[in-house]
Design a protein around this motif. Structure first.
Motif, short mmCIF file in Angstrom:
data_model
loop_
_atom_site.label_atom_id
_atom_site.label_comp_id
_atom_site.label_asym_id
_atom_site.label_seq_id
_atom_site.Cartn_x
_atom_site.Cartn_y
_atom_site.Cartn_z
N PRO A 369 50.94 52.67 35.18
CA PRO A 369 50.99 51.62 34.08
C PRO A 369 49.89 50.60 34.15
CG PRO A 369 52.83 51.48 35.40
CD PRO A 369 52.16 52.57 35.88
N CYS A 370 49.67 49.95 33.08
CA CYS A 370 48.80 48.61 32.88
C CYS A 370 49.45 47.75 33.58
CB CYS A 370 48.45 48.43 31.39
SG CYS A 370 47.30 46.92 31.18
N ALA A 371 48.59 47.04 34.48
CA ALA A 371 49.06 45.75 35.15
C ALA A 371 48.38 44.48 34.74
CB ALA A 371 49.15 46.23 36.74
N THR A 372 47.51 44.69 33.86
CA THR A 372 46.53 43.43 33.69
C THR A 372 46.94 42.18 33.10
OG1 THR A 372 45.67 44.31 31.56
CG2 THR A 372 44.50 44.81 33.77
N LYS A 373 48.45 42.72 32.24
CA LYS A 373 49.15 41.37 31.67
C LYS A 373 49.71 40.39 32.45
CE LYS A 373 50.12 43.83 27.19
NZ LYS A 373 51.24 44.32 26.47
N THR A 374 49.88 40.82 33.87
CA THR A 374 50.63 40.11 34.66
C THR A 374 49.83 39.76 35.98
OG1 THR A 374 51.80 41.76 35.48
CG2 THR A 374 52.92 40.64 33.92
N THR A 375 48.76 40.64 36.31
CA THR A 375 47.98 40.41 37.66
C THR A 375 47.14 39.16 37.45
OG1 THR A 375 48.07 42.78 38.02
CG2 THR A 375 46.41 41.45 39.29
N PRO A 376 47.25 38.22 38.63
CA PRO A 376 46.24 36.95 38.30
C PRO A 376 44.65 37.43 38.40
CG PRO A 376 48.31 36.50 39.56
CD PRO A 376 48.18 38.07 39.36
N LEU A 377 44.09 36.96 37.89
CA LEU A 377 42.32 37.00 37.80
C LEU A 377 41.83 35.97 38.82
CD1 LEU A 377 41.47 37.01 34.08
CD2 LEU A 377 41.70 39.06 35.76
N VAL A 378 41.17 36.58 39.75
CA VAL A 378 40.58 35.69 40.87
C VAL A 378 39.49 34.67 40.31
CG1 VAL A 378 40.71 37.56 42.59
CG2 VAL A 378 38.52 37.37 41.41
N PRO A 379 39.18 33.52 40.77
CA PRO A 379 38.28 32.58 40.02
C PRO A 379 37.01 33.35 39.89
CG PRO A 379 39.45 31.59 41.88
CD PRO A 379 39.93 32.97 42.02
N TYR A 380 36.29 32.90 38.81
CA TYR A 380 34.93 33.68 38.37
C TYR A 380 33.90 33.28 39.66
CZ TYR A 380 33.68 28.90 36.82
OH TYR A 380 33.80 27.79 36.55
N ARG A 381 33.97 32.25 40.37
CA ARG A 381 33.17 31.91 41.40
C ARG A 381 33.07 33.04 42.64
NH1 ARG A 381 34.63 26.70 39.52
NH2 ARG A 381 33.05 25.46 38.68
N ARG A 382 34.33 33.50 42.69
CA ARG A 382 34.53 34.74 43.75
C ARG A 382 33.35 35.84 43.53
NH1 ARG A 382 39.84 34.76 45.84
NH2 ARG A 382 39.31 36.70 46.45
N PHE A 383 32.92 36.09 42.52
CA PHE A 383 31.95 37.09 42.12
C PHE A 383 30.78 37.43 43.20
CE2 PHE A 383 28.32 39.30 40.16
CZ PHE A 383 28.95 40.60 39.99
N TRP A 384 30.35 36.01 43.81
CA TRP A 384 29.12 35.98 44.47
C TRP A 384 29.49 35.86 46.13
CZ3 TRP A 384 29.25 33.21 40.01
CH2 TRP A 384 28.50 33.61 38.87
#
Length: 384
Positions: A369-384
């Motif tokens: 099942p989809c988990a993106t409604k509840t899974t926290p997103l990491v900060p965008y600065r973590r991309f690098w």
């Protein structure tokens, strides 16, 4: 573990990579330019409440308000929760307001009617000729930082992401797509990648990518011109209270204001132009809502192509729905292992990814099942 190949490093591709990694797939994403350098990074940055579509496109309106509320919680660092006003300037606007308020109520979009004096107290730069305004939960977001939250989270969970890497061929055998041919512009190297399923998430370029696989998609690129003036004239997003049209929105972005948007239909998103007459028209029309923008210095002007889902003929491009759909080309064209996702808006990137990932799970018979409604997103600065 099934290997899913995503073509397109815009908002939809980033959100899909995030969703699929949470469901246990191996994911590789390819973007021919810099991430978000297509329409994702070139729109005005409105987090839609859905009110703009409440009368003529109720399905898109409901999608927008649901995702608006989710994204405020998932990615607050990328969103300015400043609200929006729909302003009535004419008797025609007043007449439209009854259907507007009814449509908002049906879609679940909260509204507050403000008298002329209340609206002017909230936003003094509005024209004094306005009749009244309606407050809605629009917001402003950073067009790069919001999707970068999704891409950073996907990368954290194991997605392989490649920018400046163009797909030059889609391999197929025995009626099924089997892999890609890619060109890395940084190194000049060309290489092949095999996969179990390929997703075309290239927005207005989806027709060109589908052609590599020998199939068609019901897409019309819809370019539009936006103009940034060198001053923030309002705190709220300002919309005209009438059926969606051109030059009827002002979106505050940091110290600037973005005026938009024109719309015409095109055949090739790589041949976009920014017609001078469109720039003048956007300034003039938006000036009816906030007169001071007509005298302000222009910081920049540009165009971007909307990926419009076109399933018929339309005399007015504004009538094309802003909803989205995904196509399993096994059903549509007899080509297994190839999916295209078309339409939608930046506000609905997560929902578009969920619907596409659900389809991928059905095709691969994976119960996840989809988990993106509840899974926290990491900060965008973590991309690098």
């Amino acid at each position: 573990m099934e290997h899913i190949l995503i073509i397109g490093g815009g908002g939809t591709g980033a959100a899909l990579a995030h969703d699929l990694t949470l469901r246990g797939f191996r994911v590789s994403l390819f973007e021919k330019g810099e991430y978000f350098s297509g329409a994702t990074g070139r729109h005005h940055g409105l987090l839609h409440s859905g009110a703009r579509y409440a009368v003529n496109d109720p399905e898109a309106a409901q999608e927008c308000i649901e995702e608006n509320q989710l994204l405020r919680r998932l990615a607050p660092q990328a969103i300015e929760q400043n609200g929006g006003l729909f302003v009535a300037l004419t008797d025609e606007d007043v007449a439209f307001s009854a259907r507007f308020l009814e449509g908002c109520a049906t879609a679940g979009i909260p509204t507050t009617v403000l008298a002329r004096e209340q609206a002017l107290k909230l936003e003094p730069a509005l024209t004094p000729d306005l009749k009244f305004a309606v407050h809605v939960p629009d917001a402003t977001f950073d067009a790069w930082r919001l999707p970068l939250h999704f891409l950073a989270t996907a990368k954290t969970h194991g997605a392989a992401v490649h920018h400046f890497t163009e797909i030059t061929a889609i391999h197929a055998a025995h009626g099924a797509a089997t892999g890609l041919r890619a060109r890395d512009y940084a190194s000049g190297r060309e290489f092949d990648v095999s996969g179990d399923l390929i997703v075309n998430a290239t927005g207005a370029w989806a027709g060109k990518v589908a052609a590599l696989a020998g199939v068609n998609v019901p897409l019309r690129p819809g370019p539009g011109v936006m103009v940034a003036v060198s001053q923030r004239v309002t705190d709220c997003v300002i919309n005209r209270l009438h059926p969606p049209g051109e030059g009827d929105i002002i979106v505050p972005q940091r110290k600037f204001s973005v005026l938009g948007t024109s719309l015409w239909l095109a055949d090739d998103p790589d041949r976009e132009t920014t017609p001078p007459e469109h720039i003048q028209r956007m300034v003039g029309l938006c000036g009816a809502m906030v007169p001071s923008v007509r005298q302000m210095a222009r910081h920049s002007a540009w165009s971007a192509s909307r990926p419009l889902l076109s399933l018929g003929e339309y005399a007015n491009p504004q009538d094309i729905s802003r909803t989205f759909d995904c196509f399993d080309h096994a059903v549509k064209d007899g080509l297994r292992g190839f999916i295209s996702i078309i339409g939608g808006k930046a506000t609905t990137l997560r929902a578009m990814a969920e619907k596409t990932a659900d389809l991928i799970c059905r095709i691969t018979r994976r119960d996840a099942p989809c988990a993106t409604k509840t899974t926290p997103l990491v900060p965008y600065r973590r991309f690098w």
